[in-house]
Structures are given as C-alpha cells and as structure tokens.
Design a protein around this motif. Structure first.
Motif, PDB file in Angstrom:
ATOM      1  N   SER A   1       0.869  -1.173   0.000  1.00 38.09           N
ATOM      2  CA  SER A   1       0.000   0.000   0.000  1.00 38.09           C
ATOM      3  C   SER A   1       0.905   1.222   0.000  1.00 38.09           C
ATOM      4  N   ILE A   2       0.771   2.052  -1.022  1.00 34.71           N
ATOM      5  CA  ILE A   2       1.641   3.216  -1.201  1.00 34.71           C
ATOM      6  C   ILE A   2       0.782   4.469  -1.143  1.00 34.71           C
ATOM      7  N   THR A   3       1.076   5.332  -0.163  1.00 34.25           N
ATOM      8  CA  THR A   3       0.360   6.601  -0.026  1.00 34.25           C
ATOM      9  C   THR A   3       1.276   7.712  -0.500  1.00 34.25           C
ATOM     10  N   PHE A   4       0.764   8.564  -1.375  1.00 31.36           N
ATOM     11  CA  PHE A   4       1.557   9.641  -1.954  1.00 31.36           C
ATOM     12  C   PHE A   4       0.705  10.897  -2.058  1.00 31.36           C
ATOM     13  N   MET A   5       1.361  12.032  -2.232  1.00 27.96           N
ATOM     14  CA  MET A   5       0.674  13.320  -2.268  1.00 27.96           C
ATOM     15  C   MET A   5       0.383  13.736  -3.704  1.00 27.96           C
ATOM     16  N   THR A   6      -0.848  14.227  -3.896  1.00 27.80           N
ATOM     17  CA  THR A   6      -1.235  14.815  -5.174  1.00 27.80           C
ATOM     18  C   THR A   6      -1.757  16.220  -4.900  1.00 27.80           C
ATOM     19  N   GLN A   7      -1.982  16.940  -5.965  1.00 26.04           N
ATOM     20  CA  GLN A   7      -2.542  18.286  -5.838  1.00 26.04           C
ATOM     21  C   GLN A   7      -3.933  18.238  -5.194  1.00 26.04           C
ATOM     22  N   ASP A   8      -4.600  17.083  -5.305  1.00 31.95           N
ATOM     23  CA  ASP A   8      -5.930  16.897  -4.720  1.00 31.95           C
ATOM     24  C   ASP A   8      -5.880  16.270  -3.330  1.00 31.95           C
ATOM     25  N   GLY A   9      -4.696  16.202  -2.731  1.00 36.17           N
ATOM     26  CA  GLY A   9      -4.544  15.584  -1.417  1.00 36.17           C
ATOM     27  C   GLY A   9      -3.928  14.199  -1.535  1.00 36.17           C
ATOM     28  N   PRO A  10      -3.754  13.526  -0.408  1.00 37.16           N
ATOM     29  CA  PRO A  10      -3.111  12.213  -0.429  1.00 37.16           C
ATOM     30  C   PRO A  10      -3.984  11.162  -1.104  1.00 37.16           C
ATOM     31  N   LYS A  11      -3.332  10.283  -1.863  1.00 35.97           N
ATOM     32  CA  LYS A  11      -4.002   9.163  -2.534  1.00 35.97           C
ATOM     33  C   LYS A  11      -3.213   7.901  -2.191  1.00 35.97           C
ATOM     34  N   ARG A  12      -3.904   6.753  -2.295  1.00 41.13           N
ATOM     35  CA  ARG A  12      -3.278   5.479  -1.966  1.00 41.13           C
ATOM     36  C   ARG A  12      -3.568   4.474  -3.061  1.00 41.13           C
ATOM     37  N   ILE A  13      -2.552   3.678  -3.385  1.00 41.17           N
ATOM     38  CA  ILE A  13      -2.712   2.585  -4.342  1.00 41.17           C
ATOM     39  C   ILE A  13      -2.210   1.308  -3.677  1.00 41.17           C
ATOM     40  N   GLU A  14      -2.697   0.182  -4.164  1.00 41.12           N
ATOM     41  CA  GLU A  14      -2.207  -1.111  -3.720  1.00 41.12           C
ATOM     42  C   GLU A  14      -1.671  -1.816  -4.944  1.00 41.12           C
ATOM     43  N   THR A  15      -0.341  -2.062  -4.938  1.00 37.89           N
ATOM     44  CA  THR A  15       0.312  -2.598  -6.118  1.00 37.89           C
ATOM     45  C   THR A  15       1.646  -3.219  -5.735  1.00 37.89           C
ATOM     46  N   THR A  16       2.282  -3.863  -6.690  1.00 38.15           N
ATOM     47  CA  THR A  16       3.635  -4.374  -6.464  1.00 38.15           C
ATOM     48  C   THR A  16       4.639  -3.324  -6.910  1.00 38.15           C
ATOM     49  N   VAL A  17       5.736  -3.230  -6.176  1.00 39.08           N
ATOM     50  CA  VAL A  17       6.832  -2.334  -6.539  1.00 39.08           C
ATOM     51  C   VAL A  17       7.757  -3.110  -7.470  1.00 39.08           C
ATOM     52  N   TRP A  18       8.002  -2.564  -8.665  1.00 35.73           N
ATOM     53  CA  TRP A  18       8.817  -3.271  -9.652  1.00 35.73           C
ATOM     54  C   TRP A  18      10.290  -2.918  -9.561  1.00 35.73           C
ATOM     55  N   SER A  19      10.584  -1.634  -9.369  1.00 38.10           N
ATOM     56  CA  SER A  19      11.985  -1.225  -9.263  1.00 38.10           C
ATOM     57  C   SER A  19      12.075   0.052  -8.453  1.00 38.10           C
ATOM     58  N   LEU A  20      13.300   0.378  -8.095  1.00 44.81           N
ATOM     59  CA  LEU A  20      13.554   1.498  -7.212  1.00 44.81           C
ATOM     60  C   LEU A  20      14.851   2.181  -7.633  1.00 44.81           C
ATOM     61  N   THR A  21      14.817   3.525  -7.735  1.00 50.49           N
ATOM     62  CA  THR A  21      16.029   4.290  -8.002  1.00 50.49           C
ATOM     63  C   THR A  21      16.217   5.283  -6.859  1.00 50.49           C
ATOM     64  N   ASP A  22      17.195   6.150  -6.978  1.00 50.66           N
ATOM     65  CA  ASP A  22      17.431   7.156  -5.940  1.00 50.66           C
ATOM     66  C   ASP A  22      16.286   8.159  -5.842  1.00 50.66           C
ATOM     67  N   LYS A  23      15.527   8.326  -6.931  1.00 48.68           N
ATOM     68  CA  LYS A  23      14.493   9.359  -6.943  1.00 48.68           C
ATOM     69  C   LYS A  23      13.081   8.857  -7.199  1.00 48.68           C
ATOM     70  N   TYR A  24      12.952   7.624  -7.693  1.00 46.36           N
ATOM     71  CA  TYR A  24      11.626   7.115  -8.092  1.00 46.36           C
ATOM     72  C   TYR A  24      11.438   5.662  -7.686  1.00 46.36           C
ATOM     73  N   LEU A  25      10.152   5.288  -7.527  1.00 45.50           N
ATOM     74  CA  LEU A  25       9.817   3.873  -7.486  1.00 45.50           C
ATOM     75  C   LEU A  25       8.939   3.619  -8.690  1.00 45.50           C
ATOM     76  N   GLN A  26       9.105   2.444  -9.287  1.00 48.81           N
ATOM     77  CA  GLN A  26       8.357   2.095 -10.486  1.00 48.81           C
ATOM     78  C   GLN A  26       7.381   0.983 -10.158  1.00 48.81           C
ATOM     79  N   ILE A  27       6.155   1.139 -10.680  1.00 46.84           N
ATOM     80  CA  ILE A  27       5.143   0.107 -10.539  1.00 46.84           C
ATOM     81  C   ILE A  27       4.754  -0.370 -11.935  1.00 46.84           C
TER      82      ILE A  27
END
Length: 92
Positions: free
Chosen positions: A50-76
């Motif tokens: 479960s990944i909670t992140f900020m949007t211009q419309d407030g916090p949103k949450r998704i449920e997904t698998t994390v595919w990869s990770l860099t210093d600045k991003y996570l990829q789904i």
C-alpha cells in the motif's frame, strides 16, 4: 508519520489523472528500508504494498507491487514512476 490522514484508495491505472506533488515532509530517507522490503516482496513474492503519496488533490493510496527502485523514483506496473519525495507511507 501521517498515516492518520484520510486517504482515497485509487486504481494504479488512474494515477495519470492526478498531478503528483512533493509531500509536505520528505519521508524518502525514512522510508528507504520499507521501499527495499516492498521491492523484494514485489519481485520475489508478487506481494502488493500500500503506497500513499501526495497529489494536488490531497493524499491518494494505491495497492500494487513495486517493480523497481532508483534514488528518486519507485516504479510500478505499466512503467508508472512515483517520485520518492511524494511518498507519505508504505505498508505491506
């Protein structure tokens, strides 16, 4: 952290409908271990996080698998990148 916030669960395919912005506090360093665990869960066990992140419309949450990770991003799935500085919480 701000897990007490009310967050709307959205489908990962709908992320493109939202403008992702920086979270009020950058939690990316604090979440590094959780991100690594989420990546391992996704790659080795196909387990969702479960990944909670900020949007211009407030916090949103998704449920997904994390595919990869860099210093600045996570990829789904679908090549969708979430900036680490937009993250509020990771749970699995």
């Amino acid at each position: 952290m701000e897990n007490a916030m009310i967050t709307e669960l959205i489908q990962k395919e709908d992320i493109y409908q939202y403008k992702i912005i920086n979270a009020p506090v950058d939690h990316s360093i604090d979440l590094k271990a959780k991100l690594q665990n989420a990546l391992r869960l996704g790659n080795e066990f196909k387990s969702k996080s479960s990944i909670t992140f900020m949007t211009q419309d407030g916090p949103k949450r998704i449920e997904t698998t994390v595919w990869s990770l860099t210093d600045k991003y996570l990829q789904i799935k679908g090549g969708i990148l979430l900036p680490l500085n937009s993250l509020i919480a990771i749970d699995y």
